[in-house]
Design an enzyme around this catalytic site. Structure first.
Site, PDB file in Angstrom:
ATOM      1  N   GLU A  80       0.840  -1.199   0.000  1.00 51.11           N
ATOM      2  CA  GLU A  80       0.000   0.000   0.000  1.00 51.11           C
ATOM      3  C   GLU A  80       0.882   1.258   0.000  1.00 51.11           C
ATOM      4  OE1 GLU A  80      -3.609   1.746   2.883  1.00 51.11           O
ATOM      5  OE2 GLU A  80      -2.305   0.124   3.589  1.00 51.11           O
ATOM      6  N   LYS A 153      -9.393   1.845  -2.332  1.00 51.83           N
ATOM      7  CA  LYS A 153      -9.660   1.300  -1.000  1.00 51.83           C
ATOM      8  C   LYS A 153     -11.058   1.700  -0.535  1.00 51.83           C
ATOM      9  CE  LYS A 153      -7.353   0.983   3.529  1.00 51.83           C
ATOM     10  NZ  LYS A 153      -6.145   1.397   4.292  1.00 51.83           N
ATOM     11  N   CYS A 189      -5.403  -3.406   2.450  1.00 54.24           N
ATOM     12  CA  CYS A 189      -5.279  -3.408   3.912  1.00 54.24           C
ATOM     13  C   CYS A 189      -6.604  -3.610   4.643  1.00 54.24           C
ATOM     14  CB  CYS A 189      -4.590  -2.118   4.354  1.00 54.24           C
ATOM     15  SG  CYS A 189      -3.849  -2.250   6.013  1.00 54.24           S
TER      16      CYS A 189
END
Length: 592
Positions: A80, A153, A189
């Site tokens: 990330e 995300k 994540c």
């Protein structure tokens, strides 16, 4: 360092969208999704980026792409925010920084010919994409010199050390991407934690990116992450990956950032979990690594659980090493008191920077014991570091003489004690300035919690190596160090802790025993228990619990001025702690 002319920054139009200007998307290719197939050679490129160093980070990415090609990888995956480092915070508000990141992505796209790449970065959204914020935390999916598109995300954490909703709009689409004839699911994540039932800090999102991917039947799930280290976290990460593998019935490739940025340490340990939920591969911890995984021919299940003491120590070593390297300093300075804190801090500094780059200075006063001075010198000899002894008696006496006309009617108290600490701080900072060194602060979490430290005295330093390690934890680290190398003099472990600012002083003259203090810190700061529950579960008198929590509130104004502390627990002061300053010096309603 980041600013070029707009022409050179923008290059050939770029591939990002911008609310104020639509850049060309001509490099984006259109791909259809084939039926499921099995087996894919993936390189997990576990890198250590520097926040804001777009050029250096891009060079690392391109070098890793070249290496992955030579090793026969079909896909190389990066963590990330690899291009900018995690987290660039308010650098993202500078358009020139964002435009330059766009130009660097173009370089990565050009380097991707002959391979597929998934890399983490920040981008401007197109006008029809953006919500309340113009930016997305994204993964660029690239194949053979062309950009397939971005995954944005979806779950943006805003607890503990995370402030992503400050900057980003959330993504809204879950899809799979064609890469080398396989269907690859991509998430970032936090997107994977919801499926495992981890409601961190009470955060329960109303959607689940992993379950949203299930109808698409991916052949493999890739998670790009910058997951900060804390003790025992590896086992939790494995369980999260196992939950995703169970839902999607496919292997999970988890690629984690490594290195230290600001107070956060990233431990790496990228991993692969098979669709049967068994752990199959683990990358190195606390260093860069390039790990090849063939999803059609993974190794047998492996038992792997890092040793907590070893990893905490390695995290602190990496934190110091990267803090100095990324700040462009080589040499450190530590005040050596002959106590456990400065002894452990010096050992960590030597392992991070090398003995030749560490100087220890003993600054005894008339209240310093002979044993403490001897132990400081012996430690320096054991470590092979440069050592100086500079008594502060004369400076202390002269300062008292200057102040005596004003203080002559006032009793001797903590004012005179703190003067000694501040004289020591002045001397350390003078040497640091003169020799181009950084002072490593040696205070521990227990002292910082209670405000048992002196502003502009023993609180000086560029970085606190033990500020997230309790006093009892420091002793454990000391024993861990001496199990491998007998560095710390034995006497340091059994003499009572003391600031040695007055005759026969010990810390327990003013404080409860540290084993009780540290249990209250664990219960109150980390587990957020009530005072009654702390007293009950830890078998500590309620009066002591009240005393410790009251001191925690009163010490906040000091913590706001403390050096940044390397984070190794699940709840550190500074990084992730947000306590009201106005409660310091008062008795808030939480007190009994």
């Amino acid at each position: 360092m980041f600013i070029n002319s707009l022409a050179s920054i923008l290059g050939d139009g770029g591939v990002f969208g911008n609310p104020q200007k639509n850049f060309s998307r001509k490099m984006i290719a259109d791909y259809s999704i084939p039926p499921n197939t099995i087996g894919m050679k993936i390189c997990l490129a576990q890198l250590n980026p520097v926040i804001g160093e777009l050029t250096g980070n891009t060079v690392k990415v391109i070098d890793a792409i070249k290496k992955a090609k030579k090793e026969g990888a079909e896909l190389v995956v990066f963590p990330e925010m690899t291009l900018c480092g995690y987290s660039p915070e308010d650098l993202l508000l500078h358009k020139s920084f964002m435009f330059r990141m766009e130009a660097k992505l173009n370089e990565v796209i050009e380097a991707s010919k002959g391979i597929s790449v998934i890399v983490g970065l920040i981008r401007y959204g197109e006008e029809n994409e953006v919500g309340e914020k113009p930016l997305f935390n994204s993964a660029a999916i690239i194949t053979d010199g062309k950009l397939q598109g971005f995954y944005d995300k979806q779950l943006l954490p805003t607890y503990d050390v995370f402030t992503e909703r400050r900057y980003f709009s959330r993504g809204t689409k879950s899809k799979v991407w064609e890469i080398a004839g396989k269907k690859v699911g991509v998430i970032i994540c936090e997107d994977m934690w919801q499926c495992a039932g981890y409601e961190l800090s009470g955060c329960n999102y109303p959607w689940d990116p992993v379950r949203d991917l299930a109808p698409h039947k991916p052949d493999v799930l890739v998670n790009l992450t910058a997951s900060p280290f804390c003790a025992d976290k590896f086992e939790v990460r494995v369980k999260v990956c196992q939950a995703a593998a169970s839902i999607l019935k496919c292997p999970v490739v988890y690629v984690c950032q490594v290195g230290a940025n600001n107070q956060l340490v990233f431990d790496g340990y990228s991993l692969v979990v098979e669709k049967d939920q068994t752990l199959r591969q683990v990358a190195k911890g606390f260093e860069e690594d390039s790990m090849m995984a063939d999803t059609g021919n993974l190794p047998p299940p492996m038992p792997f659980l890092p040793d907590v003491k070893t990893d905490v120590y390695r995290a602190l070593v990496l934190g110091i090493r990267d803090y100095f390297a990324k700040s462009h300093f080589e040499k450190a300075l530590i005040g050596l008191s002959g106590g456990i804190d400065s002894s452990v801090a010096a050992c960590i500094a030597v392992d991070a920077l090398g003995a030749e780059n560490v100087m220890g200075i003993s600054l005894p006063s008339q209240y310093s014991s002979k044993e403490s001075v001897e132990d400081a010198e012996k430690l320096a000899q054991n470590l092979g570091i440069e050592y100086k002894e500079i008594p502060i008696n004369a400076i202390f006496k002269k300062t008292l003489d200057v102040l005596s006309p004003e203080f002559k009617k006032k009793e001797h108290d903590e004012t005179e004690e703190n003067l000694q600490a501040r004289i020591r701080g002045n001397i350390l900072m003078a040497f640091a300035n003169k020799e181009n060194r950084l002072v490593i602060n040696t205070g521990n979490k227990s002292e910082l919690a209670l405000g048992y430290c002196t502003l502009y005295g023993d609180m000086v330093g560029a970085i606190s190596v033990l500020g997230d390690v309790t006093k009892t934890g420091v002793y454990r680290l000391g024993h861990f160090i001496n199990e491998k190398y007998h560095r710390i003099p034995a006497r340091v472990f059994y003499k009572p802790p003391s600031a040695e600012l007055r005759p026969d002083q010990t810390d327990q003259d003013n404080l409860p025993p540290y084993d009780q203090i540290d249990k209250v810190i664990e219960g109150y700061i980390i587990k957020h228990l009530s005072l009654e529950d702390i007293s009950y579960w830890y078998h500590i008198p309620l009066s002591i619990v009240n005393q410790v929590v009251s001191l925690i509130f009163k010490g906040e104004y000091k913590r706001r001025q403390a050096p940044p502390a390397l984070r190794v627990s699940s709840n550190a002061f500074g990084a992730g702690q947000h306590r009201p300053l106005h409660c310091s010096g008062t008795e808030p309603d939480i007190m009994l």
